[in-house]
Design an enzyme around this catalytic site. Structure first.
Site, short mmCIF file in Angstrom:
data_model
loop_
_atom_site.label_atom_id
_atom_site.label_comp_id
_atom_site.label_asym_id
_atom_site.label_seq_id
_atom_site.Cartn_x
_atom_site.Cartn_y
_atom_site.Cartn_z
N SER A 1 37.92 32.79 76.64
CA SER A 1 39.07 33.63 77.01
C SER A 1 38.85 35.12 76.81
O SER A 1 39.61 35.93 77.36
CB SER A 1 40.31 33.17 76.25
OG SER A 1 40.04 33.15 74.87
N THR A 2 37.89 35.51 75.99
CA THR A 2 37.65 36.94 75.74
C THR A 2 36.15 37.17 75.56
O THR A 2 35.37 36.22 75.46
CB THR A 2 38.37 37.42 74.44
OG1 THR A 2 37.93 36.62 73.35
CG2 THR A 2 39.89 37.32 74.55
N GLY A 3 35.76 38.42 75.49
CA GLY A 3 34.40 38.80 75.11
C GLY A 3 33.32 38.13 75.94
O GLY A 3 33.42 38.02 77.17
N TYR A 4 32.26 37.71 75.24
CA TYR A 4 31.11 37.14 75.93
C TYR A 4 31.43 35.83 76.64
O TYR A 4 30.86 35.53 77.70
CB TYR A 4 29.95 36.94 74.94
CG TYR A 4 29.11 38.18 74.79
CD1 TYR A 4 28.44 38.71 75.88
CD2 TYR A 4 28.97 38.83 73.56
CE1 TYR A 4 27.66 39.85 75.77
CE2 TYR A 4 28.19 39.97 73.44
CZ TYR A 4 27.54 40.47 74.55
OH TYR A 4 26.77 41.61 74.45
N ASP B 1 42.30 23.95 69.23
CA ASP B 1 41.25 24.19 68.24
C ASP B 1 39.96 23.47 68.63
O ASP B 1 39.83 22.25 68.49
CB ASP B 1 41.74 23.72 66.86
CG ASP B 1 40.69 23.97 65.80
OD1 ASP B 1 39.67 24.63 66.10
OD2 ASP B 1 40.88 23.50 64.66
N ALA C 1 34.03 32.72 68.25
CA ALA C 1 33.98 33.63 67.10
C ALA C 1 35.30 33.44 66.39
O ALA C 1 36.36 33.63 66.98
CB ALA C 1 33.82 35.07 67.56
N TYR D 1 24.58 42.44 58.57
CA TYR D 1 24.54 41.47 59.67
C TYR D 1 23.36 40.49 59.52
O TYR D 1 23.52 39.41 58.96
CB TYR D 1 24.53 42.17 61.05
CG TYR D 1 25.03 41.21 62.10
CD1 TYR D 1 26.35 41.23 62.54
CD2 TYR D 1 24.21 40.19 62.58
CE1 TYR D 1 26.82 40.28 63.44
CE2 TYR D 1 24.67 39.25 63.49
CZ TYR D 1 25.98 39.30 63.90
OH TYR D 1 26.44 38.36 64.78
N LEU E 1 28.44 44.92 71.41
CA LEU E 1 29.48 45.43 72.30
C LEU E 1 30.83 45.35 71.62
O LEU E 1 31.03 44.54 70.71
CB LEU E 1 29.52 44.59 73.58
CG LEU E 1 28.44 44.93 74.61
CD1 LEU E 1 28.44 43.91 75.73
CD2 LEU E 1 28.67 46.31 75.18
N VAL E 2 31.74 46.16 72.10
CA VAL E 2 33.09 46.13 71.54
C VAL E 2 33.78 44.85 72.01
O VAL E 2 33.99 44.65 73.20
CB VAL E 2 33.92 47.34 72.03
CG1 VAL E 2 35.29 47.33 71.37
CG2 VAL E 2 33.19 48.64 71.75
P1 NAD Z 1 35.60 37.11 70.96
O1 NAD Z 1 36.44 37.28 69.74
O2 NAD Z 1 35.81 38.07 72.07
O3 NAD Z 1 35.76 35.62 71.57
C1 NAD Z 1 35.94 34.51 70.77
C2 NAD Z 1 36.40 33.33 71.61
O4 NAD Z 1 36.50 32.18 70.74
C3 NAD Z 1 37.78 33.46 72.26
O5 NAD Z 1 37.77 32.85 73.54
C4 NAD Z 1 38.70 32.67 71.33
O6 NAD Z 1 39.86 32.13 71.95
C5 NAD Z 1 37.76 31.55 70.94
N1 NAD Z 1 38.13 30.85 69.71
C6 NAD Z 1 38.16 31.34 68.44
N2 NAD Z 1 38.53 30.34 67.57
C7 NAD Z 1 38.72 29.23 68.33
C8 NAD Z 1 39.08 27.90 68.04
N3 NAD Z 1 39.32 27.48 66.79
N4 NAD Z 1 39.20 27.02 69.08
C9 NAD Z 1 38.97 27.41 70.36
N5 NAD Z 1 38.59 28.65 70.69
C10 NAD Z 1 38.48 29.56 69.68
O7 NAD Z 1 34.10 37.14 70.43
P2 NAD Z 1 32.68 37.58 71.05
O8 NAD Z 1 32.32 38.89 70.45
O9 NAD Z 1 32.65 37.39 72.50
O10 NAD Z 1 31.74 36.51 70.33
C11 NAD Z 1 31.26 35.34 70.96
C12 NAD Z 1 29.88 35.02 70.40
O11 NAD Z 1 28.98 36.08 70.78
C13 NAD Z 1 29.83 34.93 68.88
O12 NAD Z 1 28.91 33.92 68.50
C14 NAD Z 1 29.27 36.29 68.48
O13 NAD Z 1 28.62 36.28 67.22
C15 NAD Z 1 28.29 36.51 69.62
N6 NAD Z 1 27.83 37.90 69.80
C16 NAD Z 1 28.71 38.94 69.85
C17 NAD Z 1 28.23 40.24 69.98
C18 NAD Z 1 29.18 41.42 70.03
O14 NAD Z 1 28.73 42.55 69.86
N7 NAD Z 1 30.46 41.22 70.28
C19 NAD Z 1 26.86 40.49 70.10
C20 NAD Z 1 25.99 39.40 70.11
C21 NAD Z 1 26.48 38.11 69.94
#
Ligand code: NAD
Length: 422
Positions: free
Chosen positions: A75-78, A136, A165, A260, A298-299
């Protein structure tokens, strides 16, 4: 100076509209609490999703891309960008799993809710299958629900992306609640940090992990749940011959290593690599493959919570934008699918990981960021770093600051996600 200056609207978080108390429409403005924004804008999130789709479409179709994709944490981010890249880059049918809060008559939903609504609407308009499951992902119930849905609708899956995450996880078998912490290991860590509320660059000292902090962080952000998902999907026979599965990691520069790579979260990421090797063996009978992809800093909602990282990201954005190599989540995920996973050239590093953090880690980029890290302070952070870019990226995560959205207009916060309403 304050880095966030949103004007008076920011104080009026959710004023009732002039349509009266029966109306469910209201003006939604950002309400920032430390490193999170507690409101989100439906039309703004939809615009953010539409912009990401446009990026992928502008690059054309991914040849031999995945056709049936499950994204856990979609739903968000990566995860969201992975879903968009698969759907609009490869015409894939997608399942998305996430944990988001719907809106109410007088309260905005979380951004991931609005993002998913917009994604589904765009997918439907493009004739693409999309189904979402809100709950969940760590639980046995959601795993069963997803498997039943795959069996009913698609039969099998070609690509599983694991992009959760979370600050905590309830063990599905013992009920133990694990809490993830961001701490160094062994000794305390002091470094520069940007207070994103006050705009002051000062020093932060983070005390080392204690008790079972490491075990708990690994239990939340390590590979155990990725393995449970893969086991359950495999046992149910819903993984197609040649399936690929991906989980995301981060390494970053030495300046962030104590918090980290060498900290509690780094131990969890090491555990992901342990599980990746175990999954390779488990998937061998169906000629499947598990990957850890190391992505760029990334943010996102998750990364803005990590001390030191927002300051590093701001310096990084400035250097990479000047160099013309800056990417956001969507460009990263598109490149991952298009240029690594589905063109037969994943280019793994010595540890077998895919590296789409390659441009971030390029020596000339790190050299400049490192020099500026030494010099950065409260007076010069807006010129040495791209703080405007950081701020705007952060607000965009919640659907604010997008061009063409009328933020002064009333909007309905309680809109639904089509596939959840069936
Ligand atoms: P984010 O917070 O944007 O996304 C997290 C996602 O997990 C959301 O869709 C949320 O709904 C879901 N989620 C959380 N708890 C949940 C649960 N209990 N049940 C179902 N869904 C759940 O995070 P992100 O930054 O996109 O991170 C995703 C992955 O990428 C992580 O493993 C993070 O370590 C990795 N990552 C992030 C970065 C960065 O800079 N943001 C860089 C490299 C790797």
């Amino acid at each position: 100076m304050r880095w966030v200056n949103l004007g008076p609207a920011a104080k009026t978080v959710a004023s009732r509209s002039s349509l009266g108390s029966l109306s469910t429409r209201m003006i939604i403005a950002p309400k920032i609490r430390g490193f999170i924004c507690t409101t989100a804008h439906p039309e703004g999130c939809a615009k953010h999703v539409a912009e990401q789709i446009a990026v992928v479409k502008s690059r054309g179709l991914i040849e031999n891309g995945p056709k049936r994709v499950l994204v856990i944490g979609s739903s968000t981010g990566y995860g969201l960008s992975s879903r968009i890249a698969a759907a609009f880059g490869s015409n894939a049918a997608t399942f998305g799993v996430f944990f988001e809060r719907p809106g109410e008559a007088d309260r905005a939903a979380t951004a991931g809710w609005y993002n998913t609504r917009a994604f589904e609407q765009e997918a439907a308009a493009a004739g693409l299958y999309a189904r979402s499951i809100n709950g969940d992902a760590f639980s046995n119930e959601i795993k069963s629900e997803v498997i039943a849905a795959i069996k009913a609708d698609l039969g099998q899956i070609d690509l599983v992306i694991y992009s959760l995450a979370s600050p905590r996880r309830t063990d599905p078998n013992t009920g133990e609640v694990y809490k993830s912490v961001l701490k160094p290991i062994g000794s305390s860590y002091t470094n520069k940090n940007l207070n994103t509320t006050t705009g002051v660059v000062n020093e932060v000292t983070i005390e080392p992990a204690e008790g079972d902090d490491i075990r708990q962080t690994v239990a939340v952000m390590g590979g155990e749940d990725w393995e449970l998902w893969t086991d359950a999907l495999m046992e149910a026979g819903v993984l197609a011959e040649g399936v690929q599965t991906l989980a995301y990691s981060y390494i970053g520069p030495e300046v962030t290593w104590p918090i980290y790579k060498n900290g509690t979260i780094g131990r969890a990421k090491e555990d992901l690599e342990r599980v990746q090797r175990a999954l390779d063996a488990k998937l061998a009978p169906i000629h499947g493959k598990a990957w850890v992809s190391v992505n760029k800093a990334l943010v996102t909602q998750a990364s803005s919570a990590i001390p030191v990282v927002p300051l590093y990201i701001s310096l990084l954005y400035k250097v990479m934008k000047a160099e013309g190599t800056h990417e956001d989540c969507i460009e990263q995920m598109d490149r991952l699918l298009r240029d690594r996973l589905y063109n037969g050239k994943p280019q793994p590093d010595e540890a077998g990981r895919i590296r789409v953090d390659d441009w971030e880690m390029a020596p000339q980029v790190q050299k400049l960021v490192g020099e500026r890290w030494e010099d950065v302070n409260t007076e010069n952070f807006t010129t040495l770093g791209d703080f405007a870019g950081y701020q705007s990226s952060f607000l965009r995560l919640f659907g604010f600051g997008l061009e063409g959205v009328d933020y002064a207009a009333d909007t309905d916060p309680a809109v639904g996600i089509p596939s959840l309403e069936k």
